[in-house]
Motif scaffolding. Structure first.
Motif, PDB file in Angstrom:
ATOM      1  N   ILE A 251     -39.265   2.180  10.544  1.00 38.32           N
ATOM      2  CA  ILE A 251     -38.018   2.115   9.771  1.00 38.32           C
ATOM      3  C   ILE A 251     -36.850   2.397  10.716  1.00 38.32           C
ATOM      4  CG2 ILE A 251     -36.675   3.154   7.904  1.00 38.32           C
ATOM      5  CD1 ILE A 251     -39.373   3.950   6.599  1.00 38.32           C
ATOM      6  N   PRO A 252     -35.937   1.429  10.860  1.00 40.99           N
ATOM      7  CA  PRO A 252     -34.795   1.669  11.739  1.00 40.99           C
ATOM      8  C   PRO A 252     -33.842   2.702  11.146  1.00 40.99           C
ATOM      9  CG  PRO A 252     -35.061  -0.686  11.233  1.00 40.99           C
ATOM     10  CD  PRO A 252     -35.928   0.077  10.272  1.00 40.99           C
ATOM     11  N   VAL A 253     -33.213   3.451  12.034  1.00 39.83           N
ATOM     12  CA  VAL A 253     -32.204   4.427  11.625  1.00 39.83           C
ATOM     13  C   VAL A 253     -30.847   3.918  12.108  1.00 39.83           C
ATOM     14  CG1 VAL A 253     -31.386   6.807  11.833  1.00 39.83           C
ATOM     15  CG2 VAL A 253     -33.850   6.333  11.727  1.00 39.83           C
ATOM     16  N   MET A 254     -29.915   3.806  11.177  1.00 35.84           N
ATOM     17  CA  MET A 254     -28.566   3.357  11.515  1.00 35.84           C
ATOM     18  C   MET A 254     -27.663   4.585  11.635  1.00 35.84           C
ATOM     19  SD  MET A 254     -26.191   0.516   9.585  1.00 35.84           S
ATOM     20  CE  MET A 254     -27.066  -0.902  10.241  1.00 35.84           C
ATOM     21  N   LEU A 255     -27.032   4.724  12.775  1.00 38.60           N
ATOM     22  CA  LEU A 255     -26.203   5.907  13.029  1.00 38.60           C
ATOM     23  C   LEU A 255     -24.735   5.512  13.010  1.00 38.60           C
ATOM     24  CD1 LEU A 255     -28.282   7.443  15.963  1.00 38.60           C
ATOM     25  CD2 LEU A 255     -28.415   8.012  13.520  1.00 38.60           C
ATOM     26  N   GLN A 256     -23.984   6.096  12.103  1.00 38.69           N
ATOM     27  CA  GLN A 256     -22.556   5.796  12.028  1.00 38.69           C
ATOM     28  C   GLN A 256     -21.853   6.503  13.185  1.00 38.69           C
ATOM     29  OE1 GLN A 256     -19.246   6.642  11.214  1.00 38.69           O
ATOM     30  NE2 GLN A 256     -18.798   4.454  11.045  1.00 38.69           N
ATOM     31  N   ASP A 257     -20.962   5.796  13.854  1.00 38.14           N
ATOM     32  CA  ASP A 257     -20.464   6.271  15.147  1.00 38.14           C
ATOM     33  C   ASP A 257     -19.300   7.256  15.070  1.00 38.14           C
ATOM     34  OD1 ASP A 257     -18.317   4.635  14.437  1.00 38.14           O
ATOM     35  OD2 ASP A 257     -18.017   3.956  16.509  1.00 38.14           O
ATOM     36  N   SER A 258     -18.802   7.552  13.872  1.00 37.73           N
ATOM     37  CA  SER A 258     -17.647   8.462  13.731  1.00 37.73           C
ATOM     38  C   SER A 258     -16.463   8.018  14.597  1.00 37.73           C
ATOM     39  CB  SER A 258     -18.040   9.908  14.069  1.00 37.73           C
ATOM     40  OG  SER A 258     -19.048  10.363  13.190  1.00 37.73           O
ATOM     41  N   PHE A 259     -16.320   6.706  14.733  1.00 36.61           N
ATOM     42  CA  PHE A 259     -15.188   6.075  15.455  1.00 36.61           C
ATOM     43  C   PHE A 259     -15.210   6.315  16.967  1.00 36.61           C
ATOM     44  CE2 PHE A 259     -13.805   7.589  11.188  1.00 36.61           C
ATOM     45  CZ  PHE A 259     -13.873   6.363  10.543  1.00 36.61           C
ATOM     46  N   LYS A 260     -16.400   6.686  17.470  1.00 32.39           N
ATOM     47  CA  LYS A 260     -16.525   6.961  18.906  1.00 32.39           C
ATOM     48  C   LYS A 260     -17.010   5.753  19.695  1.00 32.39           C
ATOM     49  CE  LYS A 260     -15.779  11.462  19.556  1.00 32.39           C
ATOM     50  NZ  LYS A 260     -14.596  11.902  20.339  1.00 32.39           N
ATOM     51  N   GLY A 261     -17.645   4.808  19.049  1.00 34.58           N
ATOM     52  CA  GLY A 261     -18.185   3.654  19.761  1.00 34.58           C
ATOM     53  C   GLY A 261     -19.604   3.889  20.249  1.00 34.58           C
ATOM     54  N   GLU A 262     -20.318   2.808  20.460  1.00 28.74           N
ATOM     55  CA  GLU A 262     -21.731   2.877  20.878  1.00 28.74           C
ATOM     56  C   GLU A 262     -21.912   3.620  22.190  1.00 28.74           C
ATOM     57  OE1 GLU A 262     -25.181   1.379  23.234  1.00 28.74           O
ATOM     58  OE2 GLU A 262     -23.037   1.095  23.614  1.00 28.74           O
ATOM     59  N   LYS A 263     -21.000   3.380  23.116  1.00 34.20           N
ATOM     60  CA  LYS A 263     -21.137   3.938  24.465  1.00 34.20           C
ATOM     61  C   LYS A 263     -21.089   5.470  24.464  1.00 34.20           C
ATOM     62  CE  LYS A 263     -19.281   2.657  29.003  1.00 34.20           C
ATOM     63  NZ  LYS A 263     -18.933   3.938  29.615  1.00 34.20           N
ATOM     64  N   PHE A 264     -20.347   6.031  23.557  1.00 33.28           N
ATOM     65  CA  PHE A 264     -20.257   7.490  23.473  1.00 33.28           C
ATOM     66  C   PHE A 264     -21.625   8.099  23.180  1.00 33.28           C
ATOM     67  CE2 PHE A 264     -19.879  11.383  20.962  1.00 33.28           C
ATOM     68  CZ  PHE A 264     -19.084  12.165  21.783  1.00 33.28           C
ATOM     69  N   ILE A 277     -26.309   1.323  16.021  1.00 33.25           N
ATOM     70  CA  ILE A 277     -25.045   2.046  15.839  1.00 33.25           C
ATOM     71  C   ILE A 277     -24.143   1.272  14.880  1.00 33.25           C
ATOM     72  CG2 ILE A 277     -23.040   3.040  17.004  1.00 33.25           C
ATOM     73  CD1 ILE A 277     -25.719   4.277  17.906  1.00 33.25           C
ATOM     74  N   ASP A 278     -23.626   1.974  13.877  1.00 32.17           N
ATOM     75  CA  ASP A 278     -22.743   1.384  12.863  1.00 32.17           C
ATOM     76  C   ASP A 278     -21.291   1.732  13.194  1.00 32.17           C
ATOM     77  OD1 ASP A 278     -21.275   0.803  10.561  1.00 32.17           O
ATOM     78  OD2 ASP A 278     -22.231   2.364   9.347  1.00 32.17           O
ATOM     79  N   VAL A 279     -20.489   0.695  13.453  1.00 35.85           N
ATOM     80  CA  VAL A 279     -19.054   0.899  13.695  1.00 35.85           C
ATOM     81  C   VAL A 279     -18.254   0.312  12.535  1.00 35.85           C
ATOM     82  CG1 VAL A 279     -19.388   0.796  16.193  1.00 35.85           C
ATOM     83  CG2 VAL A 279     -18.718  -1.275  14.970  1.00 35.85           C
ATOM     84  N   HIS A 280     -17.101   0.889  12.265  1.00 36.48           N
ATOM     85  CA  HIS A 280     -16.260   0.401  11.164  1.00 36.48           C
ATOM     86  C   HIS A 280     -14.944  -0.130  11.717  1.00 36.48           C
ATOM     87  CE1 HIS A 280     -18.521   3.131   8.077  1.00 36.48           C
ATOM     88  NE2 HIS A 280     -19.289   2.220   8.641  1.00 36.48           N
TER      89      HIS A 280
END
Ligand SMILES: *[C@@H]1O[C@H](CO)[C@@H](O)[C@H](O)[C@H]1NC(C)=O
Ligand SMILES: *[C@@H]1O[C@H](CO)[C@@H](O)[C@H](O)[C@H]1NC(C)=O
Ligand SMILES: *[C@@H]1O[C@H](CO)[C@@H](O)[C@H](O)[C@H]1NC(C)=O
Ligand SMILES: *[C@@H]1O[C@H](CO)[C@@H](O)[C@H](O)[C@H]1NC(C)=O
Ligand SMILES: *[C@@H]1O[C@H](CO)[C@@H](O)[C@H](O)[C@H]1NC(C)=O
Ligand SMILES: *[C@@H]1O[C@H](CO)[C@@H](O)[C@H](O)[C@H]1NC(C)=O
Ligand SMILES: *[C@@H]1O[C@H](CO)[C@@H](O)[C@H](O)[C@H]1NC(C)=O
Length: 393
Positions: A251-264, A277-280
């Motif tokens: 089961i994949p886990v989607m992590l919301q990035d808190s506006f930091k971006g994937e690289k962070f 990574i979930d970005v908005h």
């Protein structure tokens, strides 16, 4: 539709523990490194927001700003009013409508109260999971859709917003009790997925827009999450991944990035982690953005969303309201610009949101409903997922 069905069938190469089974072809878990989704959020359904359904809110909320106060004001009527809303706001008719334009996935926000009883909480715990199960199972069985279930807020409050638990609540941060309740919610969601009959059709997202900076002028920017809070959130993310791996590592886990971006975040997870990574991406708050600039802004953002490419990225929320000078005529172009750009550069996107009947004002023409109501775009014939006319330059 054929093309979308194929994308869903894209095989996930299972490693280690998961012995391939004979039914693998029809029951493959998704590998978000290859899988892409054209998704829409089912906002305002199992998490209430005043802006999404103004008339309903005006009728029942008793002037509350958030779901917490809404339910408190309603008292014993909270259950019946919310249950009725769960039963009617999203039905299989909505799923049919989305499927018809090529939508292949749904992102479904829930409150923690759908999963766990947290002492003292005014959030409503009722039949959310029954309705979630009905809609998700229908979307999966009828259309092969993928379902991202998101726990939008966590015990104590994760961002001071109405959606984080309640207005002004930040009690989740650095509180081990609330951390433990959060993991109970994750475990309950995991059990729900395991028992769904289609565990391969789900992605688990354990929080949304968790930020600790109380200065709302930086909300939506990297400064919204301090380093200290990032460390706490990271501890939660690792614990969630451990819990998921212990039950079903596919089961994949989607992590919301808190506006930091994937690289962070990427350096803090091992390369073989089954995460995305979930970005908005929003522009409604950006006064420099207009309907005119938006298509270009979207392309610029889509390219930067990739980050360092260690992990796949998904645009879990976005909308076409610009901070200035919105125009009706450019909606169709901007909507398709985003749908295509996020599908091309990252793993797709999930529009915010499927139904939106908010009367909030916007700069330029119309009101919020004119820019946020995806089903309204469907009705207007704006959604062109098969078109090649909307490429970034
Ligand atoms: C939106 O609707 C609510 C509820 O009916 C009402 O209280 C509010 O004044 C309206 N706002 C606008 C901007 O029309
Ligand atoms: C939840 O659903 C069950 C089964 O349909 C029903 O008996 C019960 O009354 C519902 N609960 C509420 C609070 O509406
Ligand atoms: C953690 O949160 C709980 C529930 O809000 C509260 O009762 C408790 O005092 C908090 N603990 C600390 C150390 O702040
Ligand atoms: C890990 O995350 C922290 C934030 O908690 C960040 O400061 C640090 O740079 C990250 N480390 C790596 C190697 O990415
Ligand atoms: C908007 O544009 C002005 C002038 O170019 C610039 O100074 C400002 O930083 C921009 N604001 C944002 C939020 O991008
Ligand atoms: C919005 O339109 C007004 C009137 O045409 C114009 O003065 C203003 O510069 C525009 N805003 C932006 C951000 O382009
Ligand atoms: C908002 O826009 C919609 C669609 O144009 C319209 O039907 C509705 O009356 C508007 N609502 C308000 C409160 O202006």
């Amino acid at each position: 539709m054929g093309k979308f069905g194929l994308a869903l069938g894209a095989l996930a190469i299972q490693t280690a523990l998961g012995a391939p089974t004979s039914s693998r072809k029809s029951s493959s878990y998704v590998d978000w490194r290859q899988f892409k989704a054209h998704a829409v959020n089912l906002g305002g359904w199992l998490v209430q927001e005043s802006t999404i359904n103004s008339a309903w809110w005006g009728e029942y909320a008793g002037g509350a700003s958030d779901e917490w106060g809404f339910c408190e004001n309603l008292g014993s009527q909270c259950g019946p009013v919310f249950e009725e809303h769960y039963a009617t706001w999203i039905t299989t008719v909505d799923v049919d409508k989305l499927a018809q334009v090529g939508v292949t996935a749904l992102r479904i926000p829930t409150t923690y109260a759908a999963w766990v009883k947290y002492p003292g909480s005014k959030l409503y715990s009722g039949n959310q999971t029954k309705y979630l199960s009905e809609i998700a199972t229908y979307a999966i069985e009828q259309y092969g859709m993928h379902i991202i279930v998101d726990i939008h807020g966590l015990p104590g409050g994760i961002n001071g917003l109405t959606i984080g638990e309640a207005t002004g609540h930040y009690g989740w941060w650095y509180n081990q009790t609330n951390f433990d309740y959060s993991l109970q919610a994750v475990d309950a969601l995991l059990a729900f997925i395991q028992k769904s009959g289609h565990p391969e059709s789900y992605t688990l997202e354990p929080s949304n827009e968790a930020v600790d900076n109380k200065d709302f002028s930086v909300f939506g920017t990297p400064a919204a999450l301090t380093d200290k809070a990032a460390t706490w959130l990271l501890k939660y993310y690792h614990a969630v991944i451990d819990h998921v791996n212990a039950v079903n590592p596919n089961i994949p886990v989607m992590l919301q990035d808190s506006f930091k971006g994937e690289k962070f975040w990427s350096g803090n997870f091992s390369a073989d982690a089954n995460i995305i990574i979930d970005v908005h991406n929003y522009w409604f708050d950006d006064k420099n953005a207009t309907s005119e600039t938006l298509a270009k802004d979207i392309c610029t953002r889509a390219k930067s969303n990739v980050g360092d490419a260690k992990f796949p990225v998904f645009v879990g929320e976005w909308s076409i309201q610009a901070g200035s000078n919105n125009t009706f005529a450019l909606r169709e172009r901007n909507l398709n610009a985003g749908l295509h750009a996020f599908y091309q550069y990252v793993q797709g996107s999930s529009y915010w949101t499927s139904k939106f009947y908010g009367n909030g004002t916007v700069s330029g023409q119309g009101n919020q409903t004119d820019y946020w109501n995806f089903e309204g775009f469907v009705d207007s014939g704006y959604v062109h997922l098969d078109s090649t006319d909307y490429q970034c330059l």
